[in-house]
Write an enzyme that holds these catalytic residues in place. Structure first.
Site, short mmCIF file in Angstrom:
data_model
loop_
_atom_site.label_atom_id
_atom_site.label_comp_id
_atom_site.label_asym_id
_atom_site.label_seq_id
_atom_site.Cartn_x
_atom_site.Cartn_y
_atom_site.Cartn_z
N CYS A 77 0.83 -1.20 0.00
CA CYS A 77 0.00 0.00 0.00
C CYS A 77 0.87 1.26 0.00
O CYS A 77 1.60 1.50 -0.95
CB CYS A 77 -0.99 -0.04 1.16
SG CYS A 77 -2.32 1.19 1.00
N HIS A 175 -3.76 -4.86 -0.08
CA HIS A 175 -3.28 -5.44 1.17
C HIS A 175 -3.36 -6.96 1.10
O HIS A 175 -4.43 -7.53 1.32
CB HIS A 175 -4.14 -4.95 2.35
CG HIS A 175 -3.91 -3.52 2.68
ND1 HIS A 175 -2.92 -3.11 3.54
CD2 HIS A 175 -4.52 -2.39 2.26
CE1 HIS A 175 -2.94 -1.80 3.65
NE2 HIS A 175 -3.89 -1.34 2.87
N GLU A 177 -2.37 -9.06 3.21
CA GLU A 177 -2.70 -9.57 4.55
C GLU A 177 -4.19 -9.49 4.84
O GLU A 177 -4.67 -10.09 5.80
CB GLU A 177 -1.88 -8.83 5.62
CG GLU A 177 -2.35 -7.45 5.99
CD GLU A 177 -1.97 -6.33 5.01
OE1 GLU A 177 -2.22 -5.16 5.35
OE2 GLU A 177 -1.43 -6.61 3.92
#
Length: 193
Positions: A77, A175, A177
Site C-alpha cells: 500500500c 493489502h 494480509e
C-alpha cells in the site's frame, strides 16, 4: 528464515504479523539497520499519509537503507507508493525504486477506493497459482499509473498498477494480509522467493 517488517510508525503491522504467522513463520518488527540488512525477506508496510511517513523514514535513516537492500522486499500500500519516484500526496519525494509518480484519483470516482476489486494482467512469480481477475482488498486515494514495472493491474475509473516489480523489489497497492486466500498465496509466493 528471518522475516523483518520495517518499523517506521506507519500502521497495519499486526495484521501482517498475523498473516505471516498463519503461514507458519514469525516476523520481527524492527527499525534496526543491521537487523533489516541481515533479513532473508523484508516487508515495507504502510498506512497513512505519504509526506509524514517519508519524514519518519528520513528521520530514522531508513530512506537511505531501503533502496540498497539486496534480498526480496515487499512494499504494501503506502509502502509501495513510497518506493516510487514521488507522490502527489503532500508533494512527496519518494525512494525512486520504481520509475513512476503516484497521483490522486480524479473527481469522477469516490475516494478513497475501499473494498474488494479484481487484479489482472499478472506478470510475476509473485502471482504463482493466482488466477486473472482474482479479488484483492484495497484502501487508497492515490495510485501508480501503469508503467514498465507494472506486474498487475486493477481498475477504478481508470486502469492503474495494482503491483510493481523491479529486480528484488515488489510492491502491491492492495493489502495481501487482508485479501483472504488470494493474499495468503501471494505472501506465500513472496516468502518462497
Amino acid at each position: 528464515m528471518k522475516i523483518v517488517i520495517i518499523n517506521y510508525g506507519a500502521g497495519n503491522i499486526q495484521s501482517i504479523k498475523f498473516a505471516i504467522k498463519r503461514l507458519g513463520y514469525e516476523a520481527v518488527l524492527t527499525d534496526d539497520v543491521a537487523e533489516i540488512k541481515a533479513a532473508d525477506k523484508v516487508i515495507f508496510p504502510g498506512v497513512g499519509e505519504a509526506s509524514s511517513a517519508m519524514t519518519k523514514l528520513r528521520d530514522s535513516g531508513l530512506d537511505a537503507l531501503v533502496p540498497t537492500l539486496k534480498q526480496p522486499v515487499l512494499g504494501i500500500c503506502l509502502g509501495m507508493q513510497l518506493m516510487c519516484n514521488a507522490s502527489e500526496e503532500g508533494n512527496t519525494k519518494g525512494l525512486g525504486i520504481f520509475d513512476v509518480n503516484v497521483v490522486k484519483f480524479n473527481n469522477e470516482v469516490k475516494v478513497p477506493q475501499i473494498g474488494w476489486n479484481e487484479i489482472s494482467n499478472l506478470k510475476s512469480a509473485l502471482f504463482s497459482n493466482i488466477k486473472d481477475n482474482a479479488h484483492i482488498y484495497l484502501v487508497h486515494s492515490f495510485y501508480a499509473p501503469i508503467c514498465e514495472e507494472t506486474i498487475a493491474t486493477s481498475g477504478y475509473g481508470i486502469n492503474y498498477s495494482a503491483a510493481l516489480q523491479k529486480d528484488n523489489f515488489y510492491g502491491t497497492q492492495f493489502h495481501p494480509e487482508k485479501s483472504s486466500t488470494v493474499g495468503e498465496q501471494i505472501l506465500r509466493n513472496f516468502l518462497g522467493m
